[in-house]
Scaffold this motif. Structure first.
Motif, mmCIF file in Angstrom:
data_model
loop_
_atom_site.group_PDB
_atom_site.id
_atom_site.type_symbol
_atom_site.label_atom_id
_atom_site.label_comp_id
_atom_site.label_asym_id
_atom_site.label_seq_id
_atom_site.Cartn_x
_atom_site.Cartn_y
_atom_site.Cartn_z
ATOM 1 N N ARG A 177 1.043 6.385 -7.160
ATOM 2 C CA ARG A 177 -0.060 7.299 -7.501
ATOM 3 C C ARG A 177 0.398 8.744 -7.444
ATOM 4 O O ARG A 177 0.045 9.563 -8.304
ATOM 5 C CB ARG A 177 -1.254 7.065 -6.580
ATOM 6 C CG ARG A 177 -2.066 5.827 -6.946
ATOM 7 C CD ARG A 177 -3.393 5.781 -6.214
ATOM 8 N NE ARG A 177 -3.258 5.814 -4.766
ATOM 9 C CZ ARG A 177 -3.074 4.743 -3.997
ATOM 10 N NH1 ARG A 177 -3.021 3.544 -4.537
ATOM 11 N NH2 ARG A 177 -2.963 4.863 -2.694
ATOM 12 N N LEU A 178 1.196 9.088 -6.449
ATOM 13 C CA LEU A 178 1.730 10.450 -6.347
ATOM 14 C C LEU A 178 2.631 10.766 -7.534
ATOM 15 O O LEU A 178 2.555 11.861 -8.108
ATOM 16 C CB LEU A 178 2.491 10.640 -5.030
ATOM 17 C CG LEU A 178 1.656 10.669 -3.760
ATOM 18 C CD1 LEU A 178 2.558 10.641 -2.529
ATOM 19 C CD2 LEU A 178 0.757 11.893 -3.741
ATOM 20 N N LEU A 196 0.825 -1.213 0.000
ATOM 21 C CA LEU A 196 0.000 0.000 0.000
ATOM 22 C C LEU A 196 0.859 1.263 0.000
ATOM 23 O O LEU A 196 0.531 2.247 -0.671
ATOM 24 C CB LEU A 196 -0.959 -0.006 1.191
ATOM 25 C CG LEU A 196 -2.045 -1.074 1.137
ATOM 26 C CD1 LEU A 196 -2.801 -1.145 2.457
ATOM 27 C CD2 LEU A 196 -2.982 -0.844 -0.024
ATOM 28 N N ILE A 197 1.966 1.235 0.726
ATOM 29 C CA ILE A 197 2.874 2.385 0.744
ATOM 30 C C ILE A 197 3.438 2.623 -0.656
ATOM 31 O O ILE A 197 3.463 3.749 -1.153
ATOM 32 C CB ILE A 197 4.011 2.161 1.772
ATOM 33 C CG1 ILE A 197 3.458 2.216 3.195
ATOM 34 C CG2 ILE A 197 5.134 3.181 1.574
ATOM 35 C CD1 ILE A 197 4.436 1.762 4.261
ATOM 36 N N GLU A 206 2.199 1.582 -3.544
ATOM 37 C CA GLU A 206 1.132 2.003 -4.460
ATOM 38 C C GLU A 206 0.809 3.485 -4.281
ATOM 39 O O GLU A 206 0.569 4.189 -5.252
ATOM 40 C CB GLU A 206 -0.122 1.164 -4.240
ATOM 41 C CG GLU A 206 -0.014 -0.220 -4.822
ATOM 42 C CD GLU A 206 -1.247 -1.068 -4.567
ATOM 43 O OE1 GLU A 206 -2.210 -0.584 -3.923
ATOM 44 O OE2 GLU A 206 -1.247 -2.217 -5.016
ATOM 45 N N ARG A 207 0.810 3.965 -3.045
ATOM 46 C CA ARG A 207 0.550 5.388 -2.784
ATOM 47 C C ARG A 207 1.638 6.242 -3.428
ATOM 48 O O ARG A 207 1.349 7.260 -4.058
ATOM 49 C CB ARG A 207 0.492 5.649 -1.278
ATOM 50 C CG ARG A 207 0.025 7.045 -0.938
ATOM 51 C CD ARG A 207 -0.161 7.301 0.556
ATOM 52 N NE ARG A 207 -0.541 6.129 1.329
ATOM 53 C CZ ARG A 207 0.194 5.616 2.324
ATOM 54 N NH1 ARG A 207 1.328 6.172 2.672
ATOM 55 N NH2 ARG A 207 -0.210 4.562 2.976
ATOM 56 N N ARG A 208 2.879 5.821 -3.322
ATOM 57 C CA ARG A 208 3.976 6.563 -3.948
ATOM 58 C C ARG A 208 3.846 6.588 -5.463
ATOM 59 O O ARG A 208 4.095 7.606 -6.098
ATOM 60 C CB ARG A 208 5.324 5.962 -3.551
ATOM 61 C CG ARG A 208 5.701 6.260 -2.127
ATOM 62 C CD ARG A 208 7.053 5.694 -1.806
ATOM 63 N NE ARG A 208 7.394 5.969 -0.428
ATOM 64 C CZ ARG A 208 8.360 5.367 0.223
ATOM 65 N NH1 ARG A 208 9.098 4.469 -0.398
ATOM 66 N NH2 ARG A 208 8.609 5.664 1.469
#
Length: 111
Positions: A98-99, A91-92, A94-96
């Motif tokens: 997306r950013l 999840l970490i 994937e968040r990066r």
């Protein structure tokens, strides 16, 4: 090191061996005895027993007694703990991503 970290270390170490991963895959389809687990492998039953002991020590499988049978059982909660640990980092990342995608999209819009 916490108890949980030690448990994760034992589990990931146990899963580092291809025979043990194959045993886990087989047990995901249902309980089996050592003889049943040993069938597809070109190694001795004693070697399979040692692999089972490693998986047991890692908390990934359990054994019970049913008369003369001693079937092995996969512990789904242990696998869930591994999945949860992996998901935290997935999840970490994937968040990066997306950013980063958002930054790249804004750069394309500026051009």
């Amino acid at each position: 090191m916490s108890v949980e970290e030690e448990r994760l270390n034992r589990a990931f170490t146990a899963l580092g061996d291809p025979v043990r991963r194959a045993l886990i895959a087989r047990l995901s389809r249902g309980d089996a005895t050592v003889n049943e687990l040993a069938e597809p492998f070109p190694i001795t039953k004693q070697a399979v027993s040692r692999h089972i002991q490693v998986l047991e020590a890692a908390g990934l499988i359990t054994r019970s007694r049913e008369g003369q049978r001693r079937p092995c059982h996969l512990d789904p909660a242990a696998l869930e703990a591994l999945t949860s640990w992996i998901d935290t980092y997935r999840l970490i990342v994937e968040r990066r991503h997306r950013l980063l995608d958002a930054v790249l999209d804004s750069l394309e819009e500026q051009e």
